[in-house]
Write a protein that holds these residues in place. Structure first.
Motif, PDB file in Angstrom:
ATOM      1  N   UNK A 239     -15.180 -18.474 -17.699  1.00 30.45           N
ATOM      2  CA  UNK A 239     -14.742 -20.140 -17.874  1.00 30.45           C
ATOM      3  C   UNK A 239     -15.653 -20.763 -16.808  1.00 30.45           C
ATOM      4  N   UNK A 240     -16.194 -21.817 -17.295  1.00 33.60           N
ATOM      5  CA  UNK A 240     -16.927 -22.787 -16.615  1.00 33.60           C
ATOM      6  C   UNK A 240     -18.465 -22.275 -16.337  1.00 33.60           C
ATOM      7  N   UNK A 241     -19.406 -22.861 -17.132  1.00 32.88           N
ATOM      8  CA  UNK A 241     -20.874 -22.562 -16.873  1.00 32.88           C
ATOM      9  C   UNK A 241     -21.820 -23.877 -16.930  1.00 32.88           C
ATOM     10  N   UNK A 265     -18.366 -24.481 -21.362  1.00 34.11           N
ATOM     11  CA  UNK A 265     -19.976 -24.574 -21.117  1.00 34.11           C
ATOM     12  C   UNK A 265     -20.408 -25.781 -21.344  1.00 34.11           C
ATOM     13  N   UNK A 266     -21.694 -25.936 -20.456  1.00 33.68           N
ATOM     14  CA  UNK A 266     -22.532 -27.202 -20.880  1.00 33.68           C
ATOM     15  C   UNK A 266     -24.103 -26.620 -20.694  1.00 33.68           C
ATOM     16  N   UNK A 267     -24.582 -27.027 -22.038  1.00 30.98           N
ATOM     17  CA  UNK A 267     -26.133 -26.450 -22.240  1.00 30.98           C
ATOM     18  C   UNK A 267     -26.837 -27.609 -21.974  1.00 30.98           C
ATOM     19  N   UNK A 288     -17.522 -26.405 -25.689  1.00 35.78           N
ATOM     20  CA  UNK A 288     -18.996 -26.565 -25.115  1.00 35.78           C
ATOM     21  C   UNK A 288     -19.553 -27.876 -25.588  1.00 35.78           C
ATOM     22  N   UNK A 289     -20.531 -28.418 -24.604  1.00 34.84           N
ATOM     23  CA  UNK A 289     -21.427 -29.574 -24.726  1.00 34.84           C
ATOM     24  C   UNK A 289     -23.058 -28.850 -24.965  1.00 34.84           C
ATOM     25  N   UNK A 290     -23.430 -29.183 -26.033  1.00 35.70           N
ATOM     26  CA  UNK A 290     -24.936 -28.635 -26.312  1.00 35.70           C
ATOM     27  C   UNK A 290     -25.650 -30.001 -26.156  1.00 35.70           C
ATOM     28  N   UNK A 326      -9.789 -25.451 -20.786  1.00 34.87           N
ATOM     29  CA  UNK A 326     -10.466 -26.275 -19.752  1.00 34.87           C
ATOM     30  C   UNK A 326     -11.618 -27.303 -20.587  1.00 34.87           C
ATOM     31  N   UNK A 327     -11.885 -28.112 -19.710  1.00 34.51           N
ATOM     32  CA  UNK A 327     -13.093 -29.117 -20.200  1.00 34.51           C
ATOM     33  C   UNK A 327     -13.777 -29.728 -18.874  1.00 34.51           C
ATOM     34  N   UNK A 328     -13.644 -29.160 -17.893  1.00 33.42           N
ATOM     35  CA  UNK A 328     -14.071 -29.765 -16.570  1.00 33.42           C
ATOM     36  C   UNK A 328     -15.791 -29.650 -16.713  1.00 33.42           C
TER      37      UNK A 328
END
Length: 672
Positions: A239-241, A265-267, A288-290, A326-328
Motif C-alpha cells: 500500500x503506497x509506492x 501506486x504512482x509511476x 494507480x497513476x501512470x 487509499x488514494x494518497x
C-alpha cells in the motif's frame, strides 16, 4: 531516441505536462542522469572513515561485529568477504549505517546466500558494490540485500549485480535510490512479507532514480512454467509506492510488475525500454497513476512467443480504481494512464479480465489471497498451497458468492481505467510483428463457464470490461497503423472502436486527422436497448411484441417477439420513414436468440429513404442458425447517396404459434 518535436501535446494533458512539452523539457531523449550504471555513483563514498565510524578492512570480515545498534561501519577500499558459510551474512543493529569507500566491494563468491539480513529497522546502506551472492539454490524468491524485508531501510548508490534471486528486497518505509541493479538472476528489486489479515503486508515504498537492467538471467519462467516470478522489479501486497525516474531496460522478462493487492501506486517519469516482456504490469491491484513515462520497444520477445494475446507496453490485468481504498499516493480513486509516450512497442495498452479469476477459485494463481473487501482476506487452503486446486469450501467466496456483497467483492475487476492524453506511435516496419495483436489496443475478457458454483459468465465480464465498468480511452494521439481488440480479442477498426457500442477515443486523433466521432447509433436508446421503453417497435403481422427482462442481452431488458399465428410473421418500427441518418458506410449489429425453439432463421431488412420520403433501396441481413444462445449478427452496408432516413423490419417464414424470438442491442452506426 525520440526525435525532438515529435511529441504532440494533447489538449487533455495536464497544464504542467503541456508546459514541459512546449519548452522541450520533457524526455525528447534519455537524460544522461538516468544512466546510473554509467555514472557509477557507488564510487563516490567517503575516501576516509567518517568520525566515530568502525573501520572494516578489506578481506574476510567474518569476525566483525556488525550487529551493534546506531553504529556507522566504513568499508575500506578493496574486496570484502563474509567467510565460507552459506548463511554467513551481515545482520545489522537498529539505526546502523554501512557505507563504502571508493572501490569497496562486498563479494559473496557464490558461497554466501545473502549480504544483509535480519529484522533491524532504520538501516542505511550506501556506496557499495555487492556481487556474486547466491549458491546452489540460486535464491529463488529471496533477496540479497535486506533479505528479511526490514522496516525503514534506505539503500542508495549501490551497484548490485550478478546476484541470485533479487538483488534488493524492500520492507515497509523502505527507499532504494540512485542505484544500478543489473544482471541479477531473478529480479533487481522484489519484496515479500507474510500476508496480514485485513491490511497490506508492506507500506510506503520509494523506488527512485535507479537503473534496473538485464535481470532474470536465470530465466525462471522457463524453469517453472507460469510462475510469474521474474522481472526488473516485482511489487507484492503493498500500500503506497512511488516509482519515479527509473531507467528500466533490457530485462529478460517484465520491466515493472505490481502483482496482488497493491494499492495506491504512482509511476512517474520512468523510461521503460526494450524489456523482453511487458513494460509495466499492474495485476489484481488498485488505484494507480501512470504518468509522464516513456515506453519504447517492449514485449518484442513475448509478443512473438504468445500469439494468442496482446503483448502490451502496459498490461492492466483484473485491476482498476475503487473509491473505498487509499488514494494518497496515486491521487485518484481511478486507475489513470495519462501523459505517457509510447513508441514501437509490440502493442499498446491492454485492459483485461479473466472471468475465472476470483477469490478461492482455481483460476486465481495468487493462492491464499482474497480482495481487500472480504473477510478473511487470507484464505487457508486445504491443499497446502497447491494453486491448481485451492478451493476452500468454508470461505464466503464459496458458500455465499452468489449473493451480494460477495458476488461483487470476491473478484478483482478491470474497472475505472482512464487512458488519456497519451501519444501512441507504431511503425510496423520497426517492430518484429507476428500474429493478430501487433500494434493493438485491447479491451477484452476471456475465460470459461466451467465452474458449477461460479455465478459469473464470460459474457457478463466482457460486458463489464467493454461497456459498463468505466474503462475509457479518450483524447489520445495515435500515429501509425493501429488496431483495436474487444470481446474475446477480436480486432476491429478505428471507426468501429469509436462507434457504438464501444464509444472509445472521444477527442482522440489518428495520423493527424481530427473529426467528430461517427454517429454511434441512428436508433434512439430505447429502440436499440429497450431499457426505458419498447421504443419504436411495433407488431406488424402474426406477432405480439413486448419489452421483457428474459429477452435481455445487455442491461435489464430486450425485445420479445411472440408468433401468434402460422404462415409467416413480421415486426417493424412504427416511425415511418424511420430514423435520421446520412449516406455512406454503415456498421449494423444485432444480438438475437430463440426464446423458445422453433424460429431457426429471420431476415432483418433496412429500407433507405430520401428527404422527400421516397425509397432509395433496401438491404437484407440473414439471421441464420438461431439457437437458444445469444449470437451477434453484423454487416457492413452502404446507405445510397441522398439517404435521409432508415427504417427497419424483421420478418420470418419459420416458426409456429407460441414460438418466440429475443432481440437486443441493435446498432446502425456510421463508419468513417
Amino acid at each position: 531516441m525520440v526525435a525532438a518535436g515529435l511529441w504532440a501535446t494533447p489538449a487533455s494533458a495536464t497544464p504542467a505536462a503541456q508546459a514541459e512539452r512546449a519548452s522541450g523539457g520533457w524526455y525528447t531523449e534519455l537524460p544522461a542522469s538516468m544512466k546510473v550504471c554509467d555514472n557509477a555513483t557507488w564510487q563516490d563514498g567517503p575516501s576516509s572513515a567518517p568520525s566515530g565510524a568502525i573501520v572494516v578492512p578489506a578481506g574476510d570480515n567474518l569476525g566483525v561485529d556488525f550487529g551493534q545498534a546506531g553504529k556507522t561501519y566504513w568499508f575500506a577500499p578493496g574486496t570484502h568477504t563474509l567467510g565460507d558459510g552459506e548463511y554467513s551474512q551481515i545482520k545489522p543493529g537498529d539505526g546502523s549505517v554501512f557505507i563504502g569507500a571508493p572501490g569497496a566491494v562486498l563479494d559473496g563468491r557464490r558461497l554466501n546466500k545473502y549480504a544483509f539480513g535480519g529484522v533491524a529497522s532504520d538501516v542505511r546502506i550506501a556506496y557499495l558494490e555487492i556481487r556474486n551472492f547466491g549458491g546452489e539454490t540460486r535464491n529463488h524468491n529471496e533477496g540479497v540485500v535486506n533479505h528479511d524485508s526490514g522496516t525503514g531501510w534506505v539503500m542508495e548508490h549501490l551497484y548490485a549485480h550478478h546476484n541470485d534471486g533479487a538483488a534488493v528486497f524492500l520492507g515497509s518505509a523502505n527507499t532504494i535510490r540512485d542505484s544500478c541493479l543489473k544482471d541479477n538472476g531473478q529480479y533487481g528489486i522484489s519484496m515479500y512479507k507474510d500476508p496480514v489479515e485485513g491490511d497490506s503486508a508492506l507500506k510506503n515504498l520509494v523506488v527512485h532514480h535507479n537503473e534496473i537492467a538485464g535481470n532474470n538471467q536465470h530465466d525462471w519462467e522457463s524453469e517453472i512454467e507460469g510462475c510469474g516470478c521474474t522481472g526488473g522489479a516485482k511489487f507484492w501486497d503493498v500500500k503506497g509506492a512511488t516509482v519515479t525516474e527509473n531507467y528500466v531496460h533490457d530485462n529478460l522478462s517484465v520491466g515493472l510488475w505490481a502483482d496482488t493487492n497493491n494499492i495506491d501506486f504512482r509511476f512517474d517519469r520512468n523510461w521503460i525500454e526494450h524489456n523482453e516482456s511487458i513494460g509495466l504490469w499492474y495485476e489484481i491491484s488498485y488505484n494507480a497513476t501512470i504518468t509522464r513515462n516513456v515506453f519504447k520497444r517492449n514485449a518484442w520477445v513475448t509478443g512473438n512467443e504468445n500469439l494468442g494475446s496482446p503483448a502490451p507496453a502496459i498490461y492492466i490485468s483484473e485491476s482498476g480504481g475503487d473509491a473505498r481504498l487509499a488514494t494518497e499516493t496515486s491521487g485518484s480513486s481511478d486507475l489513470n494512464i495519462n501523459d505517457n509516450y509510447f513508441e514501437d512497442n509490440f502493442s499498446g495498452i491492454t485492459i483485461f479480465e479473466n472471468a475465472n479469476r476470483f477469490c478461492n477459485s482455481n483460476g486465481n494463481t495468487s493462492t491464499g489471497y482474497c480482495t481487500p473487501f472480504v473477510t478473511p482476506t487470507v484464505i487457508p487452503t486445504p491443499h497446502d498451497g497447491d494453486y491448481l486446486d485451492p478451493i476452500n469450501a468454508t470461505h464466503p467466496c464459496y458458500t455465499s458468492i452468489a449473493n451480494e456483497p460477495f458476488r461483487s467483492d470476491c473478484r478483482w475487476h478491470a474497472q475505472n481505467v482512464k487512458v488519456f492524453g497519451n501519444e501512441f506511435r507504431f511503425d510496423q516496419a520497426n517492430v518484429p510483428c507476428a500474429g493478430t495483436y501487433c500494434g493493438v489496443q485491447a479491451l477484452y475478457a476471456q475465460g470459461a463457464d466451467n465452474l458449477p458454483w461460479m455465478p459469473y459468465t464470460v459474457a457478463e465480464i466482457q460486458q463489464s470490461v467493454m461497456h459498463t465498468g468505466g474503462n475509457r480511452f479518450h483524447d489520445n494521439t495515435y500515429v501509425g497503423n493501429w488496431k483495436f481488440a474487444k470481446g474475446w480479442g477480436e480486432t476491429i477498426s478505428w471507426n468501429a472502436w469509436r462507434s457504438a457500442p464501444y464509444n472509445q477515443e472521444a477527442g482522440s486523433t489518428l495520423n493527424g486527422v481530427t473529426e467528430p466521432p461517427p454517429v454511434p447509433n441512428a436508433l434512439d436508446a430505447d429502440t436499440a436497448t429497450l431499457e426505458g421503453s419498447i421504443g419504436q417497435w411495433d407488431a406488424w403481422y402474426g406477432t405480439a411484441v413486448q419489452r421483457a427482462a428474459e429477452a435481455a442481452h445487455g442491461g435489464a431488458y430486450g425485445l420479445r417477439i411472440d408468433v401468434t399465428e402460422g404462415g409467416g410473421w413480421g415486426v417493424q418500427l412504427g416511425n415511418w420513414p424511420g430514423f435520421d441518418t446520412i449516406p455512406g458506410a454503415k456498421r449494423v449489429s444485432v444480438w438475437a436468440k430463440q426464446g423458445t425453439p422453433g424460429i431457426s432463421t429471420a431476415t432483418l431488412r433496412l429500407r433507405w429513404y430520401d428527404s422527400g420520403q421516397q425509397p432509395l433501396g433496401s438491404e437484407e441481413i440473414t439471421l441464420g442458425g438461431l439457437s437458444t444462445s445469444w449470437q451477434e449478427f453484423t454487416a457492413s452496408l452502404t446507405a445510397p447517396a441522398g439517404t435521409a432516413t432508415v427504417a427497419l423490419e424483421l420478418t420470418g417464414a419459420a416458426g409456429a404459434t407460441g414460438n418466440s424470438l429475443h432481440l437486443d442491442d441493435i446498432v446502425i452506426a456510421d463508419q468513417r
